[in-house]
Design an enzyme around this catalytic site. Structure first.
Site, PDB file in Angstrom:
ATOM      1  N   GLU A  63     -67.077   7.814 -61.714  1.00 15.46           N
ATOM      2  CA  GLU A  63     -66.806   8.296 -63.079  1.00 15.46           C
ATOM      3  C   GLU A  63     -67.866   7.866 -64.085  1.00 15.46           C
ATOM      4  O   GLU A  63     -67.608   7.055 -64.992  1.00 15.46           O
ATOM      5  CB  GLU A  63     -65.416   7.853 -63.529  1.00 15.46           C
ATOM      6  CG  GLU A  63     -64.301   8.527 -62.762  1.00 15.46           C
ATOM      7  CD  GLU A  63     -62.925   8.330 -63.389  1.00 15.46           C
ATOM      8  OE1 GLU A  63     -62.728   7.354 -64.129  1.00 15.46           O
ATOM      9  OE2 GLU A  63     -62.039   9.162 -63.110  1.00 15.46           O
ATOM     10  N   GLU A  71     -59.526  12.449 -57.206  1.00 11.81           N
ATOM     11  CA  GLU A  71     -58.355  11.631 -57.535  1.00 11.81           C
ATOM     12  C   GLU A  71     -57.323  12.532 -58.197  1.00 11.81           C
ATOM     13  O   GLU A  71     -57.574  13.093 -59.254  1.00 11.81           O
ATOM     14  CB  GLU A  71     -58.740  10.507 -58.512  1.00 11.81           C
ATOM     15  CG  GLU A  71     -59.777   9.553 -57.955  1.00 11.81           C
ATOM     16  CD  GLU A  71     -60.162   8.448 -58.931  1.00 11.81           C
ATOM     17  OE1 GLU A  71     -59.467   8.278 -59.959  1.00 11.81           O
ATOM     18  OE2 GLU A  71     -61.165   7.773 -58.684  1.00 11.81           O
TER      19      GLU A  71
END
Ligand code: GAL
Length: 651
Positions: free
Chosen positions: A144, A315
């Site tokens: 991320e 995710e």
């Protein structure tokens, strides 16, 4: 393509005797992929230069032994504490000038070359050890990028790097002074090493200065990623992936993904509804257990473009998260719905975060597929159901949208730098267009600002696009469908100046924006076809036909055969009408979808997703609350627009 499921797992969090049983339960649940390792640097290299691979070797063997395919993460988003003894100045610095601290994650500045070198070193070690492992079938680089507000860092390394970058871009300081307009307020520089970062100036800094710093910062993310990608490619043929985020706009994702094979993203529909919805409490309450009906779809379509056709969910939220202001549980059915929605938008794989809830540290309140005591959490049964359905489902194939919407990261930065009215948010503007098209039952492609061909499309929208890339300009020249522009499209040069000749600088649009005004909340300017502009309105003069006017007769919406210019930010009613008319003109069938019902057509099937509070019926199919259904396209009646035409008959 056969679609697959996976899960995120942290072997280093659990006693080794648990691994084998975890692995076989994953496989029995229908999971194919397991992502590991992305935060494990302190266990891989507990002291500088001391590598402990044995545990990771055994973890990979155990998982693969159960038939799982491993995605191995590079651990560079969590440098161990000893790294700071080596590079005390590697920490990111906030816009307030404060150095951020160790004790969580992402504690690095992208511009720090010493840290970047150490990242290269650990990635090389991983490549050497696992690059040829048959079990490692994908790599996740870092984790991320930009999370926790880390793309922009105002550190000494960033300052040095920025000066260098400017010198390369402009070669001589006069060129920079001219491009930025530094004669204004006597801001002229004599040398590149006099230039500072644009934070903490007395009054606002020059918007051109900010734009170059935003570009520089974005380039650092791309450069950081490129180093790791280059090393991994030397050792492994497995695909390179990064897990991007929801509503993450601080760097140019298209550029970063240029060095990747697959763009994945992390989907937390409930957390992000709480965090990002601008639609108020009633809306959030309606969707608090389901998520915004268009937010996931928007990101699927965006990341499909970022990944040049290949995207994953790395995710997927399985239950309550820990990090939003409020953290409700999903309604039964939603984990399955989100999973199928991803596939319907072309995702190749959906991985859930995480296998088992951790009973310690920051995310102990974050659900997994298992509770901390290893008993199944509610999502596991839905995952197993989705896995069984996938087995039975023939391949889900993408399909070709007829509507395209341009998304441009530089335009985000431009309007953040110079909103001109509080709340002029580029993401919000593009998202309004997206939602409106989708509520008309259309499938949408999001396309990059340098898209070179518009051939598959009938309608292309580019609201708020700062300036036209030459490739898109050429594509527009060759395009024979309808182009929808405005507000604010083509209104600046890339240097962030008003163009000579005034906006909009767009081929085929014979009009001029004479001036703009921004409007405070609660003010709306009605337009003649119904609905209103809010927040933003432009004074237009034009050689094009005027389609709709303001109450005083001034032009509001312009349009000839193939062009529409919208001189303001339309509310829902106005935008719905404008986009539907453009689709009607191009012969694209539309439908007014009720409540929170949404559809998506693939090459072979129509999918129905009910995010709304009530059961809905469409095409003779009943779709319950939190339900997903699908039907072969061949089973549907021939498509036609179900919106009333002018004389009240379906067109
Ligand atoms: C993501 C992150 C994961 C985990 C998760 C919790 O942003 O990549 O490591 O923190 O959120 O929802």
């Amino acid at each position: 393509m056969k679609r697959t499921l996976g899960v995120c797992y942290y072997p280093e969090h659990w006693p080794e005797p648990m691994w084998a049983q975890d692995a076989s339960r994953m496989a029995e649940s229908g999971l194919t992929w397991v992502r590991i390792g992305e935060f494990a640097w302190s266990r891989i290299e507990p002291e500088p230069g001391l590598y402990t691979w044995d545990w990771l070797d055994r973890a990979i063997e155990t998982l693969a032994g159960a038939g799982l395919r491993v995605i191995l993460g590079t651990p560079t988003s969590t440098p161990p504490r000893w790294m700071l003894d080596k590079w005390p100045d590697m920490l990111p610095v906030g816009a307030d000038g404060q150095t951020r601290k160790f004790g969580s994650r992402r504690h690095y500045c992208f511009s720090h070359s010493g840290f970047r070198g150490d990242c290269a070193a650990i990635v090389r070690k991983l490549g050497e050890r696992y690059g040829h492992s048959p079990h490692v079938q994908g790599w996740q680089i870092d984790n991320e990028y930009g999370n926790h507000n880390t793309t922009l860092s105002f550190s000494p390394s960033a300052l040095a790097g920025f000066r260098h970058w400017l010198e390369r871009k402009y070669s001589n300081i006069q060129a920079l002074n001219t491009a930025w307009g530094n004669v204004f307020w006597s801001m002229e520089y004599g040398r590149f090493d006099q230039i500072g970062l644009p934070n903490q100036t007395v009054a606002e800094a020059n918007p051109s200065h900010w734009m170059d710093f935003r570009r520089y910062s974005s380039d650092q993310v791309a450069a950081f990623n490129k180093v790791q990608a280059g090393i991994l490619r030397a050792f492994s043929a497995a695909p390179l992936i990064h897990n991007f985020m929801t509503k993450s706009t601080d760097f140019d994702h298209f550029k970063v993904a240029g060095d990747l094979d697959i763009a994945s993203w992390d989907s937390y529909p409930l957390g992000y509804l709480e965090k990002h919805s601008t639609l108020g409490d009633a809306w959030i309450q309606t969707y608090m257990r389901k998520g915004d009906p268009d937010f996931q779809a928007f990101h699927h379509d965006l990341y499909r473009a970022v990944g040049r056709g290949r995207h994953w969910i790395m995710e997927q939220q399985p239950g309550p998260v820990n990090w939003a202001v409020y953290n409700p549980a999903p309604l039964p059915g939603m984990v399955r719905l989100w999973t199928w929605e991803a596939y319907a938008h072309g995702a190749e794989a959906v991985c859930y975060f995480r296998w088992r809830q951790a009973p310690f540290a920051q995310e102990q309140m974050h659900a997994g597929l298992l509770r901390p005591d290893s008993v199944p959490a509610p999502a596991l049964a839905e995952v197993q159901a989705a896995a069984a359905e996938l087995e039975a489902m023939p391949e889900v194939d993408g399909g070709q949208a007829r509507v395209a919407l341009v998304f441009d990261y530089e335009s985000v930065w431009a309007w953040q730098t110079q909103p001109q009215g509080k709340g002029f948010d580029y993401f919000g503007l593009v998202f309004d267009f997206y939602r409106t098209f989708r509520k008309l039952g259309l499938s949408i492609d999001i396309i990059p600002p340098d898209c070179a061909s518009l051939a598959p499309y009938r309608v292309v929208a580019l609201p708020g696009l700062l300036s036209l890339d030459p490739r898109l300009r050429q594509a527009l020249d060759a395009f024979d469908g309808t182009v929808i522009a405005g507000p604010r499209s083509g209104s600046k040069t890339p240097d962030m100046r008003i163009p000579t000749g005034l906006p909009p600088q767009l081929p085929g649009f014979d009009c001029t924006v004479e001036y703009v005004e921004s409007l405070r909340p609660g003010v709306s300017l009605p337009i003649s076809g119904g609905g209103a502009f809010r927040l933003w309105s432009e004074k237009l003069s034009t050689g094009m036909p005027v389609r709709e006017t303001h109450a005083n007769g001034d032009p509001a919406i312009l349009g000839d055969e193939k062009h529409r210019y919208i001189g303001g930010w339309p509310d829902e009613a106005a935008l719905g009408r404008i986009l539907r008319q453009a689709c009607d003109q191009e012969g694209l069938p539309t439908v007014e979808l009720p409540g929170g019902l949404r559809i998506r057509d693939t090459a072979t099937h129509r999918f129905y997703f009910n995010y709304g509070p009530e059961a809905q019926r469409l095409d003779g199919i009943e779709i319950g609350v939190a339900e997903v259904k699908w039907t072969p396209l061949a089973a549907l009646p021939p498509q036609r627009s179900t919106t009333p035409s002018r004389d009240g008959e379906p067109s």
